[in-house]
Design an enzyme around this catalytic site. Structure first.
Site, PDB file in Angstrom:
ATOM      1  N   GLU A  18       0.833  -1.203   0.000  1.00 38.51           N
ATOM      2  CA  GLU A  18       0.000   0.000   0.000  1.00 38.51           C
ATOM      3  C   GLU A  18       0.867   1.252   0.000  1.00 38.51           C
ATOM      4  O   GLU A  18       1.993   1.237   0.514  1.00 38.51           O
ATOM      5  CB  GLU A  18      -0.882  -0.006   1.259  1.00 38.51           C
TER       6      GLU A  18
ATOM      7  N   CYS B 159       3.652   8.485   0.162  1.00 38.86           N
ATOM      8  CA  CYS B 159       4.271   7.602   1.147  1.00 38.86           C
ATOM      9  C   CYS B 159       4.362   6.215   0.513  1.00 38.86           C
ATOM     10  O   CYS B 159       3.340   5.593   0.225  1.00 38.86           O
ATOM     11  CB  CYS B 159       3.383   7.606   2.391  1.00 38.86           C
TER      12      CYS B 159
ATOM     13  N   CYS C 285       6.943  -6.355   7.161  1.00 40.59           N
ATOM     14  CA  CYS C 285       8.119  -5.757   7.797  1.00 40.59           C
ATOM     15  C   CYS C 285       8.637  -6.704   8.871  1.00 40.59           C
ATOM     16  O   CYS C 285       7.865  -7.399   9.518  1.00 40.59           O
ATOM     17  CB  CYS C 285       7.757  -4.410   8.424  1.00 40.59           C
TER      18      CYS C 285
ATOM     19  N   CYS D 206       7.649  -3.574  15.393  1.00 43.96           N
ATOM     20  CA  CYS D 206       7.307  -2.465  16.297  1.00 43.96           C
ATOM     21  C   CYS D 206       5.890  -2.700  16.833  1.00 43.96           C
ATOM     22  O   CYS D 206       4.958  -2.961  16.060  1.00 43.96           O
ATOM     23  CB  CYS D 206       7.377  -1.127  15.573  1.00 43.96           C
TER      24      CYS D 206
ATOM     25  N   CYS E 278       2.592  -0.824  15.455  1.00 41.34           N
ATOM     26  CA  CYS E 278       2.439  -0.693  14.003  1.00 41.34           C
ATOM     27  C   CYS E 278       1.685  -1.890  13.420  1.00 41.34           C
ATOM     28  O   CYS E 278       2.030  -3.047  13.687  1.00 41.34           O
ATOM     29  CB  CYS E 278       3.825  -0.585  13.377  1.00 41.34           C
TER      30      CYS E 278
ATOM     31  N   GLY F  67       7.242  -1.468   5.666  1.00 42.99           N
ATOM     32  CA  GLY F  67       8.637  -1.910   5.584  1.00 42.99           C
ATOM     33  C   GLY F  67       9.639  -0.916   6.133  1.00 42.99           C
ATOM     34  O   GLY F  67       9.331   0.260   6.365  1.00 42.99           O
ATOM     35  N   GLU F  68      10.838  -1.441   6.357  1.00 41.22           N
ATOM     36  CA  GLU F  68      11.971  -0.644   6.838  1.00 41.22           C
ATOM     37  C   GLU F  68      12.907  -0.422   5.638  1.00 41.22           C
ATOM     38  O   GLU F  68      13.553  -1.359   5.145  1.00 41.22           O
ATOM     39  CB  GLU F  68      12.675  -1.419   7.975  1.00 41.22           C
TER      40      GLU F  68
ATOM     41  N   SER G  27      12.795   7.032   6.189  1.00 36.99           N
ATOM     42  CA  SER G  27      12.490   6.891   7.606  1.00 36.99           C
ATOM     43  C   SER G  27      12.944   5.517   8.089  1.00 36.99           C
ATOM     44  O   SER G  27      12.625   4.501   7.479  1.00 36.99           O
ATOM     45  CB  SER G  27      10.983   7.046   7.808  1.00 36.99           C
TER      46      SER G  27
ATOM     47  N   SER H 253      12.538   6.957  13.474  1.00 34.25           N
ATOM     48  CA  SER H 253      11.341   6.613  14.237  1.00 34.25           C
ATOM     49  C   SER H 253      11.807   6.265  15.653  1.00 34.25           C
ATOM     50  O   SER H 253      12.250   5.151  15.901  1.00 34.25           O
ATOM     51  CB  SER H 253      10.695   5.415  13.520  1.00 34.25           C
ATOM     52  N   LEU H 254      11.732   7.217  16.551  1.00 32.88           N
ATOM     53  CA  LEU H 254      12.332   7.044  17.888  1.00 32.88           C
ATOM     54  C   LEU H 254      11.308   6.483  18.885  1.00 32.88           C
ATOM     55  O   LEU H 254      11.511   5.452  19.483  1.00 32.88           O
ATOM     56  CB  LEU H 254      12.889   8.379  18.371  1.00 32.88           C
TER      57      LEU H 254
ATOM     58  N   ASN I  88      -2.224   5.996  16.013  1.00 29.90           N
ATOM     59  CA  ASN I  88      -3.424   5.610  15.274  1.00 29.90           C
ATOM     60  C   ASN I  88      -3.729   4.143  15.578  1.00 29.90           C
ATOM     61  O   ASN I  88      -2.989   3.270  15.136  1.00 29.90           O
ATOM     62  CB  ASN I  88      -3.191   5.785  13.772  1.00 29.90           C
TER      63      ASN I  88
ATOM     64  N   CYS J  71      -0.598   6.936   9.560  1.00 29.82           N
ATOM     65  CA  CYS J  71       0.713   6.461   9.965  1.00 29.82           C
ATOM     66  C   CYS J  71       0.597   5.205  10.844  1.00 29.82           C
ATOM     67  O   CYS J  71      -0.153   5.185  11.812  1.00 29.82           O
ATOM     68  CB  CYS J  71       1.351   7.596  10.759  1.00 29.82           C
TER      69      CYS J  71
HETATM   70  S1  SF4 Z   1       6.936   1.127  12.227  1.00 30.05           S
HETATM   71 FE1  SF4 Z   1       8.022   0.839  10.274  1.00 30.05          FE
HETATM   72  S2  SF4 Z   1       9.796  -0.401  10.838  1.00 30.05           S
HETATM   73 FE2  SF4 Z   1       8.348  -0.613  12.555  1.00 30.05          FE
HETATM   74  S3  SF4 Z   1       7.150  -2.459  12.061  1.00 30.05           S
HETATM   75 FE3  SF4 Z   1       6.050  -0.690  11.196  1.00 30.05          FE
HETATM   76  S4  SF4 Z   1       6.728  -0.558   9.074  1.00 30.05           S
HETATM   77 FE4  SF4 Z   1       8.202  -1.817  10.177  1.00 30.05          FE
END
Ligand code: SF4
Length: 375
Positions: free
Chosen positions: A115, A128, A135, A139, A142, A185-186, A217, A241-242, A317, A362
């Site tokens: 997406e 975006c 991923c 996290c 997410c 994804g990262e 990011s 992304s802290l 979110n 996000c």
């Molecule tokens: S925030 Fe980014 S790096 Fe972390 S799980 Fe989600 S997509 Fe992956």
């Protein structure tokens, strides 16, 4: 508050996924070749490398197929098409929202889906883009993390998303001006894919998107931050992304912290070779009672002190299936966090949630079909 995630188990899962083999195709995708690689490929096929300039322009500036490059003879075009592969990345769903954002769902050649989100900003648009299917970073806050890593995208698949968005943005008179690698994804995990995409996007004979208009990011893969800085001399906008000020809270939310702790991450950010007057974007998801507390905010202020940084507060979110002990911040907690950081001298802004109705905000990208009507 309890720890929302079993850090060690998640880290093991993440390590397994990071070792997963990359997707490969025996023929290179023509969309994923840099201009230099395109010239080398032509020469290997007995075609003059000088055609690469024109061909690259057709592919990346005019968004045409290789057939359009009439500078090459029909036989040369045929040879090129035989020895390269097309990219399959079809826009199969479009989910608009009333705040102007639009979620695009792309279906790939193996029927997997990713997406991307178009975000209008005045007369221009930001896109975006997703860099992986799923991923590996796990996290806790997410939605994408729940998919795990299915596979890396090819450079062509990343570019095809961007070009599809570019066509849509131009059609409505809001040209695409910024691309942010903040989708699924990262982007620094399969670094070579991202590097190649950035090379192609910034090529002056292609799309020619200025490097400062490209934001990568990352969760904080410190060695890759250094590599990105070296490869593009700090011209690519870096976002980190802290999401927590203290090591313990970050470790609970983001298993990557076990591998790259806050000290490593801060050192990598400090060493990033920014041009003057540029800053790193520190993304900070506000979770009620967890990351919006005075202790976390104070630690955040300590982390960014001395860095050329702008903190972007992102009220969390929620999504279906999220850990039960995560909560969005209360509206007054958002204001309080903003005020507290300002009072501590931290440059800060709040990112208003956009695209929630299309499950496109996000941290929500996980192939969840919104209830809104599909265009
Ligand atoms: S925030 Fe980014 S790096 Fe972390 S799980 Fe989600 S997509 Fe992956």
């Amino acid at each position: 508050m309890g720890v929302p995630l079993n850090g060690s188990a998640s880290l093991r899962k993440m390590r397994r996924a990071m070792d997963a083999p990359r997707h490969s195709d025996s023929r290179p995708e023509w969309l994923g070749l840099t201009r230099t690689e395109l010239a080398e490929h032509l020469v290997r096929q007995g075609i003059p490398g000088g055609h690469a300039l024109r061909l690259f322009g057709h592919l990346h500036r005019r968004l045409e197929a290789p057939d359009a490059c009439t500078a090459m003879s029909p036989r040369q075009r045929e040879r090129f098409l035989e020895t390269t592969a097309p990219t399959h990345c079809e826009t199969t769903e479009v989910h608009p929202t009333d705040d102007g954002t639009e979620k695009l769902v792309f279906t790939l050649r193996d029927a997997r889906r990713v997406e991307g989100v178009i975000i209008p900003e005045g007369p221009r648009s930001t896109f975006c883009v997703s860099s992986q299917v799923g991923c590996a970073m796990a996290c806790a806050f997410c939605a994408t993390a729940r998919l795990g890593l299915e596979r890396a995208l090819t450079p062509g698949e990343v570019l095809a998303q961007i070009y599809a968005a570019r066509v849509r943005c131009e059609a409505v008179g809001r040209p695409l001006r910024n691309v942010v690698f903040m989708g699924m994804g990262e982007p620094l995990h399969h670094y070579e894919v991202t590097r190649r995409v950035l090379d192609i996007l910034t090529d002056p004979t292609g799309f020619c998107l200025g490097a400062p208009r490209l934001t990568v990011s990352t969760v904080g893969l410190a060695p890759r931050i250094a590599q990105l800085g070296r490869d593009f001399e700090g011209r690519i906008q870096l976002a980190v992304s802290l999401n927590a000020g203290t090591e313990a809270t970050r470790r609970a939310l983001m298993p990557i912290t076990e591998r790259h702790g806050l000290a490593d991450l801060r050192a990598a950010i400090a060493a990033y070779p920014y041009p003057r007057n540029r800053y790193v974007l520190i993304e900070y998801v506000l979770l009620g009672g967890l990351t919006d507390t005075p202790a976390e905010l104070q630690a955040l202020a300590g982390f960014v002190r001395g860095l050329p940084a702008m903190v972007n507060l992102i009220p969390w979110n929620p999504f279906e299936g999220a850990p039960a002990d995560l909560h969005p911040p209360a509206p007054e907690a958002i204001d309080a966090a903003f005020a507290a950081l300002r009072a501590m001298g931290v440059p800060v802004k709040v990112r208003l949630p956009r695209g929630r109705r299309a499950v496109a905000a996000c941290g929500q990208l996980a192939r969840i079909t919104p209830t809104a009507e599909v265009a």
